[in-house]
Design a protein around this motif. Structure first.
Motif, PDB file in Angstrom:
ATOM      1  N   GLY A  15       0.848  -1.197   0.000  1.00 26.80           N
ATOM      2  CA  GLY A  15       0.000   0.000   0.000  1.00 26.80           C
ATOM      3  C   GLY A  15       0.878   1.239   0.000  1.00 26.80           C
ATOM      4  N   HIS A  16       0.270   2.402  -0.055  1.00 30.85           N
ATOM      5  CA  HIS A  16       1.108   3.616  -0.072  1.00 30.85           C
ATOM      6  C   HIS A  16       0.419   4.788   0.619  1.00 30.85           C
ATOM      7  N   THR A  17       1.232   5.665   1.165  1.00 33.11           N
ATOM      8  CA  THR A  17       0.711   6.879   1.803  1.00 33.11           C
ATOM      9  C   THR A  17      -0.009   7.731   0.758  1.00 33.11           C
ATOM     10  N   GLY A  18      -0.957   8.515   1.213  1.00 29.72           N
ATOM     11  CA  GLY A  18      -1.680   9.397   0.303  1.00 29.72           C
ATOM     12  C   GLY A  18      -2.574   8.659  -0.669  1.00 29.72           C
ATOM     13  N   CYS A  19      -2.973   7.444  -0.333  1.00 33.27           N
ATOM     14  CA  CYS A  19      -3.809   6.651  -1.242  1.00 33.27           C
ATOM     15  C   CYS A  19      -5.202   7.273  -1.361  1.00 33.27           C
ATOM     16  N   GLY A  20      -5.709   7.326  -2.592  1.00 32.63           N
ATOM     17  CA  GLY A  20      -7.050   7.860  -2.840  1.00 32.63           C
ATOM     18  C   GLY A  20      -8.142   7.112  -2.099  1.00 32.63           C
ATOM     19  N   MET A  21      -7.878   5.825  -1.783  1.00 36.84           N
ATOM     20  CA  MET A  21      -8.892   4.990  -1.134  1.00 36.84           C
ATOM     21  C   MET A  21      -9.154   5.423   0.309  1.00 36.84           C
ATOM     22  N   LEU A  22      -8.268   6.302   0.839  1.00 38.45           N
ATOM     23  CA  LEU A  22      -8.448   6.824   2.190  1.00 38.45           C
ATOM     24  C   LEU A  22      -9.345   8.060   2.191  1.00 38.45           C
ATOM     25  N   THR A  23      -9.699   8.560   0.999  1.00 38.99           N
ATOM     26  CA  THR A  23     -10.334   9.882   0.908  1.00 38.99           C
ATOM     27  C   THR A  23     -11.838   9.842   0.688  1.00 38.99           C
ATOM     28  N   PHE A  24     -12.407   8.638   0.572  1.00 41.21           N
ATOM     29  CA  PHE A  24     -13.858   8.579   0.373  1.00 41.21           C
ATOM     30  C   PHE A  24     -14.423   7.349   1.074  1.00 41.21           C
ATOM     31  N   LYS A  25     -15.750   7.264   1.102  1.00 41.42           N
ATOM     32  CA  LYS A  25     -16.422   6.082   1.651  1.00 41.42           C
ATOM     33  C   LYS A  25     -17.186   5.406   0.526  1.00 41.42           C
ATOM     34  N   ASP A  26     -17.215   4.087   0.535  1.00 40.20           N
ATOM     35  CA  ASP A  26     -17.952   3.346  -0.492  1.00 40.20           C
ATOM     36  C   ASP A  26     -19.351   3.923  -0.721  1.00 40.20           C
ATOM     37  N   GLU A  27     -20.065   4.210   0.382  1.00 36.00           N
ATOM     38  CA  GLU A  27     -21.453   4.661   0.246  1.00 36.00           C
ATOM     39  C   GLU A  27     -21.564   5.944  -0.572  1.00 36.00           C
ATOM     40  N   GLU A  28     -20.559   6.826  -0.425  1.00 37.51           N
ATOM     41  CA  GLU A  28     -20.607   8.088  -1.166  1.00 37.51           C
ATOM     42  C   GLU A  28     -20.541   7.837  -2.671  1.00 37.51           C
ATOM     43  N   LEU A  29     -19.583   7.004  -3.079  1.00 39.41           N
ATOM     44  CA  LEU A  29     -19.419   6.749  -4.519  1.00 39.41           C
ATOM     45  C   LEU A  29     -20.573   5.880  -5.037  1.00 39.41           C
ATOM     46  N   GLN A  30     -21.045   4.972  -4.196  1.00 40.80           N
ATOM     47  CA  GLN A  30     -22.197   4.149  -4.598  1.00 40.80           C
ATOM     48  C   GLN A  30     -23.416   5.018  -4.871  1.00 40.80           C
ATOM     49  N   GLU A  31     -23.630   5.998  -3.993  1.00 41.92           N
ATOM     50  CA  GLU A  31     -24.787   6.877  -4.165  1.00 41.92           C
ATOM     51  C   GLU A  31     -24.624   7.728  -5.424  1.00 41.92           C
TER      52      GLU A  31
END
Lengths: 157, 157
Positions: free
Chosen positions: B88-104
């Motif tokens: 993994g890596h620091t500053g990963c985009g996956m840390l910046t959102f929640k599944d529910e937000e993108l799902q919606e």
């Protein structure tokens, strides 16, 4: 030297000369690629990519799986890429077996996505991106075959 | 210059100097890695890999998804790798959102695998490899975090 020691040593050299500290997360050249995990492929080299340029998605076969679509959706909607390249390659291991053989051997029903025709597989991947409801019409996809014997790319879709 | 023209031009240069025509498909250093698609990561550079050395699996987040396990199973059973690195890596985009937000936003129930803690995600990935019924007990897994600000790898699992 064991793998872990080798990579730690290699990484120390890389970090000592590190000069990419200020790159932003969104890919500078606004594209993503889907290619195979094959060890002979170094897409940064054969496409001329620098750190920061493009998202690189890799799996067994360069197959546009649900997981590749997941990654592309994040790439586009959160990080602004506008197109994808799908890059299969000659001599791909996925041409050398059938799903049923590996399923039987491992006693599983997992879909391995082996395929009998390379260009068909790339074209199917391109179509999957174009047809995905998770990506807009404007998101472009192009398909290529990389030749592991010559290093050349050829556009096929 | 448009992306497709740029990459074709870069590929012509690469192919003109191509010297890897005789590499076999099985990775010479008998390992695979799972890392993120992030544009800032060039694992061949930061791990010191040459063409032919290792399988490289990449997706959004370096998540050990079912598709990553599929690729690892093919990597091990058909092409002889004996261990995996999850990076993994620091500053990963996956840390910046929640599944529910993108799902919606995309009106979908697709699992995007966003995560709130980087090291936990890497450790979960290592565990998934160790626990997979598609990989033998002897197949080793080690987890790292790559720092996008320094180029340094740190072992975390």
């Amino acid at each position: 030297m064991p793998v872990l020691e080798e990579i730690k040593k290699a990484n120390e050299s890389y970090a000592a000369d590190f000069s990419s500290a200020d790159l932003p997360a969104p890919p500078g050249r606004r594209f993503a690629l889907v290619t195979c995990m094959d060890a002979r492929l170094d897409p940064a080299k054969f496409l001329g990519l620098e750190e920061g340029d493009a998202h690189v998605i890799r799996n067994a076969g360069a197959v546009v799986t649900d997981d590749a679509i997941r990654s592309l959706a994040i790439s586009h909607h959160l990080l602004g890429t506008q197109q994808a390249l799908v890059i299969g390659h000659t001599g791909c291991g996925m041409l050398t077996f059938k799903d049923e053989e590996l399923q039987e051997r491992l006693d599983t029903d997992v879909e391995f996505h082996a395929f009998p025709d390379l260009e068909d597989s790339v074209r199917a991947g391109v179509r999957r991106i174009r047809d995905s409801s998770l990506l807009p019409e404007s998101f472009e996809a192009t398909g290529f075959v990389y030749d592991v014997k010559s290093g050349e790319l050829r556009e096929v879709a």
